[in-house]
Scaffold this motif. Sequence first.
Motif, PDB file in Angstrom:
ATOM      1  N   PHE A 249     -14.781 -53.449  12.554  1.00  0.00           N
ATOM      2  CA  PHE A 249     -15.693 -53.966  13.573  1.00  0.00           C
ATOM      3  C   PHE A 249     -16.930 -53.068  13.720  1.00  0.00           C
ATOM      4  O   PHE A 249     -18.048 -53.562  13.938  1.00  0.00           O
ATOM      5  CB  PHE A 249     -14.968 -54.106  14.912  1.00  0.00           C
ATOM      6  N   ALA A 250     -16.734 -51.753  13.587  1.00  0.00           N
ATOM      7  CA  ALA A 250     -17.871 -50.842  13.661  1.00  0.00           C
ATOM      8  C   ALA A 250     -18.835 -51.082  12.505  1.00  0.00           C
ATOM      9  O   ALA A 250     -20.065 -51.040  12.686  1.00  0.00           O
ATOM     10  CB  ALA A 250     -17.390 -49.392  13.658  1.00  0.00           C
ATOM     11  N   ALA A 251     -18.271 -51.349  11.323  1.00  0.00           N
ATOM     12  CA  ALA A 251     -19.122 -51.631  10.166  1.00  0.00           C
ATOM     13  C   ALA A 251     -19.935 -52.904  10.382  1.00  0.00           C
ATOM     14  O   ALA A 251     -21.100 -52.996   9.968  1.00  0.00           O
ATOM     15  CB  ALA A 251     -18.260 -51.752   8.910  1.00  0.00           C
ATOM     16  N   GLU A 252     -19.334 -53.877  11.057  1.00  0.00           N
ATOM     17  CA  GLU A 252     -20.077 -55.110  11.362  1.00  0.00           C
ATOM     18  C   GLU A 252     -21.207 -54.820  12.357  1.00  0.00           C
ATOM     19  O   GLU A 252     -22.354 -55.282  12.178  1.00  0.00           O
ATOM     20  CB  GLU A 252     -19.128 -56.162  11.928  1.00  0.00           C
ATOM     21  N   ARG A 253     -20.913 -54.056  13.408  1.00  0.00           N
ATOM     22  CA  ARG A 253     -21.930 -53.739  14.411  1.00  0.00           C
ATOM     23  C   ARG A 253     -23.098 -52.968  13.806  1.00  0.00           C
ATOM     24  O   ARG A 253     -24.260 -53.154  14.209  1.00  0.00           O
ATOM     25  CB  ARG A 253     -21.324 -52.916  15.552  1.00  0.00           C
ATOM     26  N   GLU A 254     -22.794 -52.115  12.858  1.00  0.00           N
ATOM     27  CA  GLU A 254     -23.827 -51.272  12.248  1.00  0.00           C
ATOM     28  C   GLU A 254     -24.549 -51.970  11.099  1.00  0.00           C
ATOM     29  O   GLU A 254     -25.443 -51.381  10.487  1.00  0.00           O
ATOM     30  CB  GLU A 254     -23.198 -49.966  11.762  1.00  0.00           C
ATOM     31  N   GLY A 255     -24.162 -53.209  10.806  1.00  0.00           N
ATOM     32  CA  GLY A 255     -24.832 -53.960   9.762  1.00  0.00           C
ATOM     33  C   GLY A 255     -24.410 -53.608   8.352  1.00  0.00           C
ATOM     34  O   GLY A 255     -25.048 -54.040   7.383  1.00  0.00           O
ATOM     35  N   HIS A 261     -17.718 -61.173   6.173  1.00  0.00           N
ATOM     36  CA  HIS A 261     -17.036 -60.094   5.446  1.00  0.00           C
ATOM     37  C   HIS A 261     -15.990 -59.439   6.336  1.00  0.00           C
ATOM     38  O   HIS A 261     -14.878 -59.114   5.893  1.00  0.00           O
ATOM     39  CB  HIS A 261     -18.062 -59.053   4.983  1.00  0.00           C
ATOM     40  N   ARG A 262     -16.345 -59.244   7.604  1.00  0.00           N
ATOM     41  CA  ARG A 262     -15.377 -58.659   8.535  1.00  0.00           C
ATOM     42  C   ARG A 262     -14.160 -59.537   8.678  1.00  0.00           C
ATOM     43  O   ARG A 262     -13.017 -59.058   8.641  1.00  0.00           O
ATOM     44  CB  ARG A 262     -16.051 -58.443   9.892  1.00  0.00           C
ATOM     45  N   ARG A 263     -14.369 -60.867   8.803  1.00  0.00           N
ATOM     46  CA  ARG A 263     -13.244 -61.782   8.896  1.00  0.00           C
ATOM     47  C   ARG A 263     -12.412 -61.759   7.624  1.00  0.00           C
ATOM     48  O   ARG A 263     -11.173 -61.813   7.669  1.00  0.00           O
ATOM     49  CB  ARG A 263     -13.756 -63.194   9.170  1.00  0.00           C
ATOM     50  N   THR A 266     -10.162 -58.698   7.650  1.00  0.00           N
ATOM     51  CA  THR A 266      -9.083 -58.880   8.638  1.00  0.00           C
ATOM     52  C   THR A 266      -8.018 -59.827   8.102  1.00  0.00           C
ATOM     53  O   THR A 266      -6.807 -59.563   8.233  1.00  0.00           O
ATOM     54  CB  THR A 266      -9.656 -59.415   9.953  1.00  0.00           C
ATOM     55  N   GLU A 267      -8.445 -60.918   7.507  1.00  0.00           N
ATOM     56  CA  GLU A 267      -7.497 -61.886   6.947  1.00  0.00           C
ATOM     57  C   GLU A 267      -6.760 -61.323   5.739  1.00  0.00           C
ATOM     58  O   GLU A 267      -5.577 -61.615   5.535  1.00  0.00           O
ATOM     59  CB  GLU A 267      -8.243 -63.167   6.572  1.00  0.00           C
ATOM     60  N   LEU A 268      -7.459 -60.512   4.955  1.00  0.00           N
ATOM     61  CA  LEU A 268      -6.806 -59.908   3.791  1.00  0.00           C
ATOM     62  C   LEU A 268      -5.677 -58.982   4.226  1.00  0.00           C
ATOM     63  O   LEU A 268      -4.579 -59.017   3.662  1.00  0.00           O
ATOM     64  CB  LEU A 268      -7.827 -59.133   2.959  1.00  0.00           C
TER      65      LEU A 268
END
Length: 347
Positions: A249-255, A261-263, A266-268
């Motif tokens: 989630f931090a990687a998503e917030r930081e772009g 990709h985040r989903r 998580t699903e993987l």
Amino acid sequence: MPLTIPVEFGTGRLGDEIPTWLSIQPLKRKFYGIDLYFREAWEELSTAAGSAEELRGWMHRHAILLCKPDAVVSRQLEAVFGWLTRHDITVVASEIISASRHVIRALWEFQWNIATRDRRDVTELFMTRSPMLVLVVRMPAHPVPAAVRMAALKGSADASVRKPHQLRSSLSTVNYIVNSVHSPDEPADFVRELSVLLDEEQRRRVFQAMLVSPEHPPSADAKQLYEQTRREPPLDYATRRSAWSHAVFAAEREGVIDTDHRRGLTELLAAVEAGKRGWREFPAAMAHAQVPWDAWDTVVLGTTLAEANVPDRFRILSGTSVREWESTADQVAQALGADARRTVPPR
């Protein structure tokens, strides 16, 4: 037709069977008679000892306890030392060592025929992550050899069958594989693992310590190991999994990654945990996405989710128990007369 060599143990053709008082397992006595690690340390011990009786006394009183890298990076060495003290077990020598893939495979050479490739790979990964501490200890007097008793007091790798008084019950062990400590099963294994784990100079120091049997506080070694290694966050799966989720989630917030990709990550992980995808795919995906991930994360994931053993396969050499040694005590005593005549070469 391929050439075959008849294996006639105990005849001198390939090797001599080792003394009965070193192991109650006939197959182990045969294998170790031709094992170079055992022979190397055995020759040195036999030379260092003044008599067969002295050598048997060394083997009967002393054991090895190996504090593995997970015990070091989770700062549990003091807990090990405290447990030893509470059980009147004295440290007489300690050595800081580093393991290679060859040391690791030699250590479990006669047990890892049942280990899966996943288990071998993750064990190599964490066993080479940091230096380790080898403790040579003197146990209280008892009819059963110290190595056998230490193996029992250490406790099973399976947490569900451990007893409260056992060492691993006093430590924050992670799972069946990442379990903080190791010890040899019998005096024969004690001899062999001296050679597997320690070089010649280290063995010489250990033999001298066994002869004198002083108390050797290992706190200085612990301090040195802590200075050389980074303290790791908790290695349990729940804590690590939460950290992975936060990192994604931090990687998503930081772009660094987008929402899709985040989903996907998580699903993987959910698919890996459900057994629908291979566990190795998740570390690879995290690295590809440039989400923080380290070797200990791989160790925790792999040792938690991967199969440890090949089904329907038995170890070449199994462990032994205090009860088995007690039940064979008379046989061992009867064999001592014959063994004593060939334990130490004439001087």
